[in-house]
Design an enzyme around this catalytic site. Sequence first.
Site, mmCIF file in Angstrom:
data_model
loop_
_atom_site.group_PDB
_atom_site.id
_atom_site.type_symbol
_atom_site.label_atom_id
_atom_site.label_comp_id
_atom_site.label_asym_id
_atom_site.label_seq_id
_atom_site.Cartn_x
_atom_site.Cartn_y
_atom_site.Cartn_z
ATOM 1 N N GLU A 297 24.392 49.512 59.513
ATOM 2 C CA GLU A 297 24.185 48.381 58.614
ATOM 3 C C GLU A 297 23.179 47.384 59.182
ATOM 4 O OE1 GLU A 297 28.235 47.000 57.792
ATOM 5 O OE2 GLU A 297 28.339 48.425 56.135
ATOM 6 N N ARG A 330 31.622 51.754 68.366
ATOM 7 C CA ARG A 330 32.110 52.056 67.015
ATOM 8 C C ARG A 330 31.409 53.258 66.399
ATOM 9 N NH1 ARG A 330 31.685 47.984 63.032
ATOM 10 N NH2 ARG A 330 33.798 48.126 62.261
ATOM 11 N N LYS A 366 37.114 54.213 62.416
ATOM 12 C CA LYS A 366 37.916 53.653 61.314
ATOM 13 C C LYS A 366 38.904 54.697 60.794
ATOM 14 C CE LYS A 366 34.745 50.080 59.651
ATOM 15 N NZ LYS A 366 34.057 49.453 58.506
ATOM 16 N N ASP A 371 35.446 53.329 54.269
ATOM 17 C CA ASP A 371 35.489 51.944 54.724
ATOM 18 C C ASP A 371 36.748 51.200 54.280
ATOM 19 O OD1 ASP A 371 34.770 49.611 55.856
ATOM 20 O OD2 ASP A 371 33.081 49.174 54.552
ATOM 21 N N GLU A 393 40.624 52.321 64.393
ATOM 22 C CA GLU A 393 40.365 50.967 63.889
ATOM 23 C C GLU A 393 40.911 50.847 62.471
ATOM 24 O OE1 GLU A 393 36.311 49.369 64.342
ATOM 25 O OE2 GLU A 393 36.490 48.413 62.385
ATOM 26 N N GLU A 399 40.058 43.054 52.965
ATOM 27 C CA GLU A 399 38.764 42.988 52.274
ATOM 28 C C GLU A 399 38.768 43.771 50.963
ATOM 29 O OE1 GLU A 399 35.640 44.605 54.697
ATOM 30 O OE2 GLU A 399 34.160 44.544 53.090
HETATM 31 C C1 BDP Z 1 32.589 46.593 56.083
HETATM 32 C C2 BDP Z 1 32.442 45.129 55.842
HETATM 33 C C3 BDP Z 1 31.377 44.508 56.676
HETATM 34 C C4 BDP Z 1 31.541 44.907 58.127
HETATM 35 C C5 BDP Z 1 31.575 46.418 58.231
HETATM 36 C C6 BDP Z 1 31.885 46.899 59.631
HETATM 37 O O1 BDP Z 1 32.157 44.931 54.470
HETATM 38 O O2 BDP Z 1 31.465 43.113 56.515
HETATM 39 O O3 BDP Z 1 30.539 44.394 58.916
HETATM 40 O O4 BDP Z 1 32.605 46.916 57.430
HETATM 41 O O5 BDP Z 1 32.995 47.357 59.847
HETATM 42 O O6 BDP Z 1 33.839 46.933 55.580
HETATM 43 O O7 BDP Z 1 31.024 46.858 60.502
#
Ligand code: BDP
Length: 717
Positions: A297, A330, A366, A371, A393, A399
């Site tokens: 990201e 991560r 995760k 997500d 994680e 969220e």
């Molecule tokens: C997503 C979130 C974002 C986080 C990202 C992460 O929307 O804000 O930065 O995960 O885990 O769920 O890095």
Amino acid sequence: MALLACTGSAHAEDGYALWMRYVPLAPALAADYRTQLGEVVAPDQTPTQRAAREELVRGLTGLLGRAPRMQAAAAGDHALVLGTPQSSALIAPFRDEMASLGDDGYLLRRTRIGGRDVLLVAARQDIGVLYGVFHLLRLLQTGASLNALEVRESPRVRLRVLNHWDNLDGHVERGYAGRSLWDWQTLPEWRDPRYTDYARANASLGINGTVLNNVNASAQSLAPDYLAKAAALADVFRPYGIRVYLSARFSAPIELGGLKTADPLDPNVQRWWRDKADEIYARIPDFGGFLVKANSEGQPGPQDYGRTHADGANLLADALAPHGGVVMWRAFVYAHEVPADRATQAYTEFFGLDGAFRPNVILQVKNGPIDFQPREPFHPLFGAMPRTPLMLEVQITKEYLGFATHLVYLGPLFEEVLQSDTRARGERATVAQSLAGMAGVANIGSDRTWSGSHFDQANWYAFGRLAWNPDQSARDIAADWAAMTFSPDPEVVAPIVDMMMASREAVVNYMTPLGLHHLMARGHHYGPGPWVDGGPRADWTAVYYHRADRDGIGFDRTARGSNAVAQYAPEVAAKYADLAQVPEPLLLWFHHVPWDHRMASGRPLWDELVARYSLGVRQVQAMQATWASLAPLPGNANASVERGSAPLLGSIDAQRHEQVAAYLKIQLREAQWWRDASVAYFQSISGRPLPPGEATPPHPLAYYEALQYPSAPGDGR
Ligand code: BDP
């Protein structure tokens, strides 16, 4: 006295005390415990010993109505004895049988020593004694019997860590509980007493680490002035067994060090990180290490220099190794350029790196491959990297599950992933069995309730309990939490637990039933957005995930589609790939299915989908009804305090009751919104009539699509 109790309670039930309320027990029970426990014999030489003593005094004083008698050595017939073989001569004889408890474990035992009836809270280290004290207090809070008490506990998971996504300016990314707890502006001089209460709450669960800053990290948090602030927090947390970690920005050597590159193979970069580690450990001798989000990201990372994730992780690992620190790297990565199914990208990236990491690198994965959705299958990296320690994680902050206003107990979600059988090497191998650590993205902020709502405290609580022992039952944990948080009265606990246990399925139904995912509005993720399309990248849209068309709905991840199933062990892959075997809750995750596909209920898929949405709404109504049945009895606004002397069955305090009831109203309104908007949208695609008895959404689709919430809380920035 009554008046005092009254004024006290006006503030007491605002949620600040969490599950450590220590309100008076029923008098007969309190008297019984007082006799059984007798005087307290406890060392007070170290900060952790003092923390254990203080917690015990606080707990016993509140629960039993008077302060315990503290003795230097056992004198009376009954004694509660705290200590380690080093700190207490009474505990020393138990040294050998405690050898297998490990550094954090403890023993609670009712026994006789020298003609005295004693209850031991014994451990090999001070921190184990503190954990044991919290366990004992939990037994008292839940009204358990102390007869023949024999408890041996050791954590099953080494790293039990909260991840705060807190920015240095106080904004919490995906935070719904106010601002950051850390007041960077007044640190290091001002150590808010709340930091100590935070540490107590975590120690009560066995949480032993905290990452202070957002994974979308600012390099600034590694600058000397911020390290001094982090060191102050570390000082506060140390007696409670909590180590401080920091999220490290991979490009910090450029931003802070003035270097031209952050290439992990560059000797100057390596030296910069070694020096930085030395500097950190000079200030924080027990610093835990770094958490890193790299090449994900838009974050910088080793791939910017043509290097691998292993090169990047090992760079930091080598800097930390001489000091005993770890790197939590991560696995949440997905590349901008790669058109492959996003669910496959982390596995593709990391699978081949098994064995390439230094021993002090832990890969943080995760729970699911996308997500933090209301439901996902387990991440295919679990069971697939036998030579790499993995950390699970999960997201405690909700969220994608209605923020802090929706009552959703996450225990069942955590339990579902932990108990998933990866069938690694063809044998039973649950996710829980192999974990080196558990990380929970915290839901904690400056809100008086800490978590943004009373029931969200349960998610912090469940995370901590499961991190200690991932095989515990979510239901048992909910029962402990409800007893401590509201009342040990079974007529209060039972309905609350039922409500909590049903709540996760409810949110799945009204948001993303049958394996659908990522249908939330764009960016802030508040409310429904199944129509979300276009924008910078396809895998940030909803249509990418549900793939609904005139003929059917769902993401084909079989060999005919993205073949994501192939990333699982053969037995798991075979089950998920087969329409006849795939569990219905994951149907549309793995398959694109015609609208008239026959479901287990006998209904066609289209009818089932609409039915699920409506069921979710009714489940919230059921939660409201349960909660209403627990309303304070008329004239007893002070119910929880009164209960200490005269049990008021089926009643909890007015202060918290009112807020939960109000939040449930919000949840019902929003569940209905989700149902109506989703049904309107999917009907526009399927072109099918609503099943008989299903209400037509009150507005046309365009109305729902036009709703905008630019100020929804917690957005990323
Ligand atoms: C997503 C979130 C974002 C986080 C990202 C992460 O929307 O804000 O930065 O995960 O885990 O769920 O890095």
